[in-house]
Structures are given as C-alpha cells and as structure tokens.
Design an enzyme around this catalytic site. Sequence first.
Site, short mmCIF file in Angstrom:
data_model
loop_
_atom_site.label_atom_id
_atom_site.label_comp_id
_atom_site.label_asym_id
_atom_site.label_seq_id
_atom_site.Cartn_x
_atom_site.Cartn_y
_atom_site.Cartn_z
N TRP A 103 -8.61 -60.01 37.14
CA TRP A 103 -10.00 -60.58 36.62
C TRP A 103 -8.84 -61.14 35.52
CZ3 TRP A 103 -11.08 -58.25 31.56
CH2 TRP A 103 -12.35 -58.22 31.26
N LYS B 250 -13.51 -51.45 36.79
CA LYS B 250 -14.01 -49.86 36.78
C LYS B 250 -13.16 -49.43 35.59
CE LYS B 250 -15.54 -45.81 37.93
NZ LYS B 250 -17.16 -45.77 37.26
N ASN C 30 -0.68 -56.54 36.38
CA ASN C 30 -1.90 -55.42 35.60
C ASN C 30 -1.38 -56.04 34.12
OD1 ASN C 30 -3.04 -55.82 37.94
ND2 ASN C 30 -2.96 -53.96 38.21
N GLY C 31 -1.50 -56.30 33.25
CA GLY C 31 -1.89 -55.48 32.06
C GLY C 31 -1.91 -57.01 31.28
N ARG D 244 -12.64 -52.86 41.18
CA ARG D 244 -12.26 -53.12 39.71
C ARG D 244 -12.82 -53.84 38.91
NH1 ARG D 244 -7.60 -49.32 38.88
NH2 ARG D 244 -6.75 -50.64 37.71
N LYS E 62 -27.09 -47.80 31.70
CA LYS E 62 -27.19 -47.95 33.05
C LYS E 62 -27.75 -49.21 33.53
CE LYS E 62 -24.07 -46.20 33.68
NZ LYS E 62 -23.53 -45.35 33.91
N GLU F 207 -27.52 -44.05 26.94
CA GLU F 207 -26.97 -43.74 28.68
C GLU F 207 -28.10 -45.04 29.48
OE1 GLU F 207 -24.10 -44.21 30.28
OE2 GLU F 207 -24.49 -43.71 32.09
N HIS G 123 -38.33 -48.15 11.61
CA HIS G 123 -37.49 -48.66 11.17
C HIS G 123 -37.24 -50.12 10.66
CE1 HIS G 123 -38.11 -45.39 8.02
NE2 HIS G 123 -37.99 -44.85 9.50
N GLU H 127 -26.02 -52.42 33.09
CA GLU H 127 -24.95 -53.04 33.67
C GLU H 127 -25.38 -52.97 35.38
OE1 GLU H 127 -21.28 -49.99 33.36
OE2 GLU H 127 -22.73 -49.00 33.34
N CYS I 217 -7.11 -56.45 36.98
CA CYS I 217 -6.91 -56.68 37.70
C CYS I 217 -6.51 -55.60 38.85
CB CYS I 217 -5.55 -57.35 37.33
SG CYS I 217 -6.12 -58.80 35.77
#
Length: 609
Positions: A74, A604, A100-101, A27, A485, A481, A504, A488, A2
Amino acid sequence: MCGIVGYVGGQQAAPLLLEGLGRLEHRGYDSAGIAVLSTSKGLKVAKKAGRVRDLEAEMPKRFSGKIGIGHTRWATHGPANDVNAHPHVDAAGEVAVVHNGIIDNAAALRAELTGAGVELVSDTDTEVIAHLVARSTADTLEGRVSEALGRIEGTYGLAVLHAGFPDRIVVARNGSPLIIGVGDKEMHVASDLAALVRYTTTVVHLGDGEMATLTAGGYTTYREDLVATDRAAKKLDIDPASYDAGDHDSFMHKEMLEQPEAVERVLRGRLDERFGTSHLGGLNMDARDLRAVRRVKILGCGSAYYVGQMGAQLIEELARVPADAEAASEFRYRNPIVEPDTLYVAVSQSGETVDTLLAVQEIHRKGGRCIGLVNVVGSAIARECDGGIYLHAGPEVAVASTKALTTMYVGFALLALQLGRVRDLSIADGKRLVAGLQRLSGDLEKVLALEDELVDVAKRLSQAESMFFVGRVRGYPVAREGAQKLKEVTYRHAEAYQTSELKHGPLALIDKTVPTVAIVPEDELADRNVGALHEIAARGGPLVVITHPNVDLGDVADRVLRIDVPRNEVELDPILLTVPLQLLAYHAALHLERDIDKPRNLAKSVTVE
Ligand code: F6R
C-alpha cells in the site's frame, strides 16, 4: 495496508505465497510480489502493480523453491508501480526483503548508501534494508539482519531471505504485526491470521523488538541483540471457515448478518442478573479502582471513534461519570493532560491501528491507566493495555466494520453497567439494562430482517452525489457512523450533522438533489427532531427517516423505515438504529457495483501514521 506472507517447508512456496496474498487482499494494497529461493537457482523475484491475480497471470513458469516471502504493498514512499512493489533486493540479487511500516530515517540511509556507491532503484524506504543486510559482514543471517535493524529508526514487520542462507527466513517486528504459524515440518509467517489459518492455528505472536528465524524444522525467537526470548506457540480456538464468505456475495454482508451471534459471544458469562451488573475479569480493576474513576476518556479511530462517542454517552447516562471520546489520531499531538483518576479506554477492532496504539503509549508515558476494547486477541493494543474487554466478534474481514462495532457498543454497555453499579445506578436499573442486553441479539435479528425493505431506498440514495445524515444526542454518533459507512463503500459524499445544527449553516445546501437520512428515536427529543425535519422538507430536500413504530412523523418524510421490534431499553437505541444504516450503505454500494469488501484507497488495519 501492506501485508506479509512467508513459507518454508517441503512444498513449492510460490502457490502458497500467492494464495496467502489473496487472503490479505482485504487489508488494502496496490501492488504485490513474491521471492523464492532454491539452492540450485538462487533467488527469484516477481512483482507487479495491481492485484494479486495480475501478478499470478504474469508469473514465470519456472519459479520453484521451497522457501519464499511475499507482500502486498500500500504505497507510502513512491507511487504504486512494479519497481516500488516488494520484495526489494540488494544489488547482487542475493537478499530479498518484504516490509510493513515506515523507516523514518530512510532519506539519511539512502544518502549514505548512495554515497557509498550503492545504486538504489526504487523510491521506497524498504530497499535500504536489503542493502544494509547485504553490506553486513556478520557470520549469520540473524546477525546481519540485527545489524541492519540497528541502523533503522521507524516501524517494521519484515521478512528477509538470503541466497547465502537458503534454509531460513529471518523476521522482525517493531510496531507492525507479525505472526508465525507452526506447521508440520513447515513454518509460515504472515502479518494477519487470515493468511495462516488454512495451514495452521498454532501460532506465535511476535512482540515489538523481537526477531525470529524460521526453518522447515521449527522456529527460534530472540531480541534484536540476539538474546533468546523462547516465545511459546499457542493453539488458537478459531474456525478457519470463519475466514470464508460462504454463500454471501461479500464479507460485509456476511459480517452484518453475524451480528446477533457476535452479541451473544461478547455477552457470554459477563451478565450478572442477580445484581444487575457485569463480570469483567479482564479489566484488572476492583470495585475500589472503579469507584476512584473521576472521568472516562475513550480513544479510537474512524468508526471505532464514533462508537466511542456512543459509549461515552452510555457511561455518562448510566454511571454519571463525565465521559468523552476523541480521535486517537489527534490525541498525542496536543500534549494531552493525562490524569491519574481518568480511565482511558482504547477501542479497536484490529488492535493494530497505529494511531490508537501510539495514544495508549502516550497515556502510559504519562502514568495513566488505559484499558482496551479490542477484538483481535494478542494484538498490539490488547497487549499494551492494562486490562480490557475482548469483543469476541470473530474475524472481521470486510474493510467496512460492522459486527466489531456492534460488539464495541456492547462492551461499552458492560463497562457502563459496572461503573454505574459501583455508584448510583440502582439495582433495578442495572437489571433493566441486563435484561435489555439479553434481548439485544434477538432484536438485531429482527432489524436485519428489514433488509428487503431497505433495498429501494438504498438504490435511490446511491444516485445522490451528496447527502446528509442527521441525529441528535444518542442519534448523532449513529448519524456519523451511517455517513462513514456510506462514504466508505459507495464513494458518495455523506456528511453527518446534529439535527439541531442544520439551521446554523448546512441548511443552505438542502435542495431536491441532496437527500437527508434522519435518525429519529422514540425518545424525549422525538418532537424536536420532527420539527427540524419540516425545515428540510420545506426546502424540497428528500427525507429518509429511520425511527421506531410510535413516532408520529405526519407526512414529512419521503421514506420511513421503522424498526418494528418490541421497544428495547432506550440506552440501546444507538446500536439498533445503526444496523439499518449498514444495510443502506451495503445495498447502495451493491447497486453501484462497488468492490464492497475492498473499497478504494482504504485498508482494514491502518498500521502506518
Ligand atoms: C470503518 C472502519 C475504520 C476503522 C478504523 C479503526 O468501517 O473500518 O474507520 O474503524 O480504521 O480500526 P480499528 O477498529 O481496527 O482500530
């Protein structure tokens, strides 16, 4: 996650709020809304599921007022729809709140309010705040908000408007960022600098448990019990243009290309050529403190965790101190043993990732020492830590982190140098590393120049539903990484494995539809790596290899991308090998026409658990 914006001053608030919300889009969010207040027309609210531009398209013509608040939501409590979007108002339509939160005791408060005859219209936790403020009988808005906060358990960054107090916005922070922007006869507030810098770079970072009142004439700060805190404003040294994508089609592209200069910034003034070490004044640790460190534990989330793994290897190699990295999101849930001679390192671009912040707090609760590798100056993690290294990557707007990660790696190299040089790392090796770091920016420039060569491979990879990224030892966190990427920004499935682990289990999945991207540095493991690649090729798996010029791959790979720069120090391989994987992910996403800077479902900075 948010986002919050707020404005009070001489201009119409609505266009400024909408512009600010647009700046917070990166965000991550699924609905948006604003509320404005005018003395003649009272409080007006407009909110809508979807993008800020959807809200803008449906804004009523008359929406005037020189004070207002806005929000991008969000979804956490209840689906993303118009009703659950913020701002939330009380029954009389006098109080508007953006938040927010997460309010942990929202269910109990909702039950209490319903029992008292209040009709709750949304599924959100935030709505209770509007009702609590409305029901308070304190004389001032500050008193009413403070009383409401006294009933709330959880995290918040919030802003409140009240038709009965039309000259002010009251804001509060507890675990969710809130920054006040000081203008000329106007004040702004936002959860992220990106929404402020066009108007002002003079800011006040509120602390946890702090509140503030904004009027056109200025601001006051105070604790939740209304005792003044007199927090001073600071002029930030940032260029507002760094929040624009300029000629690039996306922030991700811009930020990847900014990596060479970001490396120069994180190194500036920190290398000691003479003694082959680094200067890190912000660590707040002298040689004796560094010598007393028996173990290093790195904590971060997502890509920051993967760079943490790279950093742990660097520290073990250079300083010969046992080091490992752990996902900060898991750390505190396993009642971790916190030892006084372990150096804890929290790593975070935003400095606001709640899982990392809570891990630092857990360490402090148990008497440990934690330093931070953080990009955003003054952020919650930076403030919570006992010292640290600011990364100076500059603002990172794209959700997919690139340049910040590169500076994190360099930050670990600087730390490893210092931990090494107070132990057995020789001055010659120290100088070797210092020289390698000095060449790094130029080398990155050359790796970035491979971009055109990568486009075809990226297009081909983008067609696969699922793929592997593999590497060994130094190459393994690079593979993690790379897979991260790609996932995402393309929404393709990518899984990272140690090359040595393929046989394995995962080898069973290899066929001609499942490509593998293999990281094969020119090092002591190169031959073994190549051996494992034959096992993939023998099963028809398409192979893309990222490697150095002198590694002999025979004809095992379908595509080989060689980092054709003069060989830098082997310890710096991970970061130089990561950059082509960023470019691969970016071009695959571009080919798939994904919303590269705002991948679905992601944010973000992740400020809720
Ligand atoms: C990946 C990404 C995330 C972040 C993670 C931690 O590209 O951006 O995985 O790395 O959410 O964020 P910070 O570094 O802000 O703590």
